[in-house]
Design an enzyme around this catalytic site. Sequence first.
Site, PDB file in Angstrom:
ATOM      1  N   HIS A  81       5.550  17.130   5.808  1.00  0.00           N
ATOM      2  CA  HIS A  81       5.834  18.563   5.935  1.00  0.00           C
ATOM      3  C   HIS A  81       7.331  18.829   6.104  1.00  0.00           C
ATOM      4  O   HIS A  81       7.745  19.678   6.904  1.00  0.00           O
ATOM      5  CB  HIS A  81       5.059  19.161   7.110  1.00  0.00           C
ATOM      6  N   GLN A  92       7.610  16.838  -0.090  1.00  0.00           N
ATOM      7  CA  GLN A  92       6.690  16.874   1.040  1.00  0.00           C
ATOM      8  C   GLN A  92       7.095  15.930   2.161  1.00  0.00           C
ATOM      9  O   GLN A  92       7.014  16.280   3.335  1.00  0.00           O
ATOM     10  CB  GLN A  92       5.264  16.558   0.554  1.00  0.00           C
ATOM     11  N   ASP A 103       2.348  14.230  10.770  1.00  0.00           N
ATOM     12  CA  ASP A 103       0.986  14.343  10.263  1.00  0.00           C
ATOM     13  C   ASP A 103       0.999  14.558   8.754  1.00  0.00           C
ATOM     14  O   ASP A 103       1.983  15.045   8.190  1.00  0.00           O
ATOM     15  CB  ASP A 103       0.245  15.501  10.937  1.00  0.00           C
ATOM     16  N   GLU A 104      -0.100  14.176   8.105  1.00  0.00           N
ATOM     17  CA  GLU A 104      -0.323  14.425   6.681  1.00  0.00           C
ATOM     18  C   GLU A 104       0.876  13.980   5.830  1.00  0.00           C
ATOM     19  O   GLU A 104       1.404  14.747   5.021  1.00  0.00           O
ATOM     20  CB  GLU A 104      -0.634  15.905   6.444  1.00  0.00           C
ATOM     21  N   VAL A 105       1.286  12.749   6.038  1.00  0.00           N
ATOM     22  CA  VAL A 105       2.362  12.174   5.207  1.00  0.00           C
ATOM     23  C   VAL A 105       1.703  11.727   3.895  1.00  0.00           C
ATOM     24  O   VAL A 105       1.203  10.616   3.781  1.00  0.00           O
ATOM     25  CB  VAL A 105       3.046  11.000   5.928  1.00  0.00           C
TER      26      VAL A 105
END
Length: 755
Positions: free
Chosen positions: A322, A343, A393-395
Amino acid sequence: MRGIHKGNNSANSSQLNLNECCAACNVWLRWRLRWRMCNMRMASRIMHSNLWIFIWRRKLSFLLLVSGLVLLGLWTWAILIDTTNTPALSVPSANAEARERQQQQQQQATGYQQVHIIQKLIAQANRVLRADRLKDNAAGEKAPTVQRLGNVRFLRPTQAKKAPLPLAESYLFEQERLKILEQQQRQRNAGMEELNANAEDERMLSSAERQTQYEHDLQRMGVPVVAGIGPDGPRAPNERLVHLDLKGAPPKLSFLKQLLPMLRALGATGLLIEYEDMFPFTGALQPLAAHNAYKADELRDFLECAALHGLSVMPLLQTFGHMEYVLKLEGFEQLRELPESPQSICPSQPQSMALLEQMLTQVIELHLQCIGKATPSAPALPIKFTHIHIGCDEVQRMGECQTCRQRLRSELFLSHVISLSHFVRRHWPHLGVVIWDDQLRSMSVSELQQSQIGSYVEPMVWVYASDIYRFIQPQLWDTYAKVFSSAWVASAYKGAFGESLLVPPLQHHLENNIRWLAVIAKEGGRFAKGLRGVALTGWQRYDHFAILCELLPVGIPSLMTSLSTVSKGYFSTNPRDNDLLRVLQCVFQPDSRRSGRPWLELHTNAHHSQLFAVCNYPGHMIHKYALRLYDKLAEVGAYLQQTREQSAWLSDYNVRHNFSSPLRVHELTARTPMLMEELRAMAREAQQLLWEVYDEYTVAEFVEQHIYPTIEALQRQLASGATLLQRRTWPQRPLPLTLKMQEDMGLVTDRQQPH
């Protein structure tokens, strides 16, 4: 003849004398009568004046006599009313509900009259006691009550110093006045009075019976029932953080200040603030800040205001995934893991760590400026800043560049997190580091223990669904407990059930928070230091490039309902114990079992409860507006779907072939101009309401995302109808296929078939 004349003359003279005598007598009688009348009037006046003089000389005695008669009459009236009403109230009835209804009617009919009479008695008695203090304390008589006011003995005041009145007697009438006020309060709150009557019965129940009754009340209200969660269940988490996602629709800090006392009143202990590009970066990092980012002075003032309300602050800064708000910019694109995706940052480049260290330094130092000094209005209350959240998070694109491929994904992640945590601990030893846990879920116990990540960070386990164990199995809890001495959990109050929702589903979010309470009670014992607390997240965008989801004012009812539940450890079905009504300033609706209507009603397919439509809290007008907009968009969407997909005269087929009935087209498009004008009016209303909370950029973004697409769809429908209405002649059937459709679908006509 002379004799005759002489006799006549003598007769006439005697007659004249007699008349004169009679006239004189009449005059005398009239004066006599007048004299007597005057004497009578004077005597009467003298008698009246003497009476008034007598009364005036005895005025105090007469005043006391009249006052005593009035008090005696009022007291007798009150006793008669009380004696006539008491038997009627004590007569048993075969139907309990009918008896209660009869009592309420009688109390309403006579309550105010009795109160008025007793108040007059009390006021008169208090004036007498305060003016004269004639009570005989030495007599040792029993203290009189209001009903026996006639037994009070008054004494003439003397010069000797009087002994003080006993406490119970001196405040006798004040205690009665308080009772009257309490009775009036009970009459104004009929619903509360009923709950008070049932409280004694609830205390008589056993623990299992109370839990059964509690779960029954939850089902009536539409609140999810979770086994083991109730008034006799586990205690609430120690820390309750409220997440503020500022990367989308950032509110004005003046509005956020209004929320702070509400959050504190409902049990919040701190804030989890995710700044992203709204942080006032300076120097070489100045391009990272948005054009409408907060000013540093304004942000410090907000943090000090949070400290005044006893709220801690945990800043959140993304440092792995993120990272779009940084890597999208020119001059930072070389730090991406993949050139086409901003991202995630590449952990193998030295410049990446240097950039992240600068970002962490600026964020931490700004918060430390508020910690080092106490606020002017609260010198003993500095800001509580003990942890920093570094995201991770959410890599999604990790280990894909040429350099990162040489290492395992787990090794890349753990080494990157440990490096950042080591940097924080080296410069700010008092700060703890928190990360999201989702990247750790696939790692084994040996990998986590060998990296010693447990001595550097604390994981924040996040699940926003109702079935938490579906994502975090008991084996994973056991793994975390072996690696970390403590952990956090994260629920959601908005932004978790749809990327573009307008109104959050309150019931789903409440169930998520209640189920987290059960998980905390069950799994907290695994950790050496237990679970620190829960963070209620409220996402504004799913990532930097996503559109807005539910606005913060629209999510306040969901936030406050979940926060009050988490703070107590259960959802309180009793409005006396639930501070939700008081904090949100809601109009109380009594919970009457006879009517079957609870004070809060949640439904599975509904986004809100009618209770919040009568509340008055900061942003309540935006919440009500969002509900109306939701209904209007649903109405227009159903209208467009019916005219385009379900009708037989305005479908895509009719539009492509320009072939339809003009009369039917007129009928189907008759409402379109009116709906367009209604949506334009709602857009103007949104601008007026949202301006109190957001800047002009957020207002324009909200209107463009939620209202303008529907207006465009109506305009397209109107244009299609106008095209169909222009035609005056139509071809014979069968209608030919359009060339574009043939090419797209690969269809072949009879003329194109090979012989």
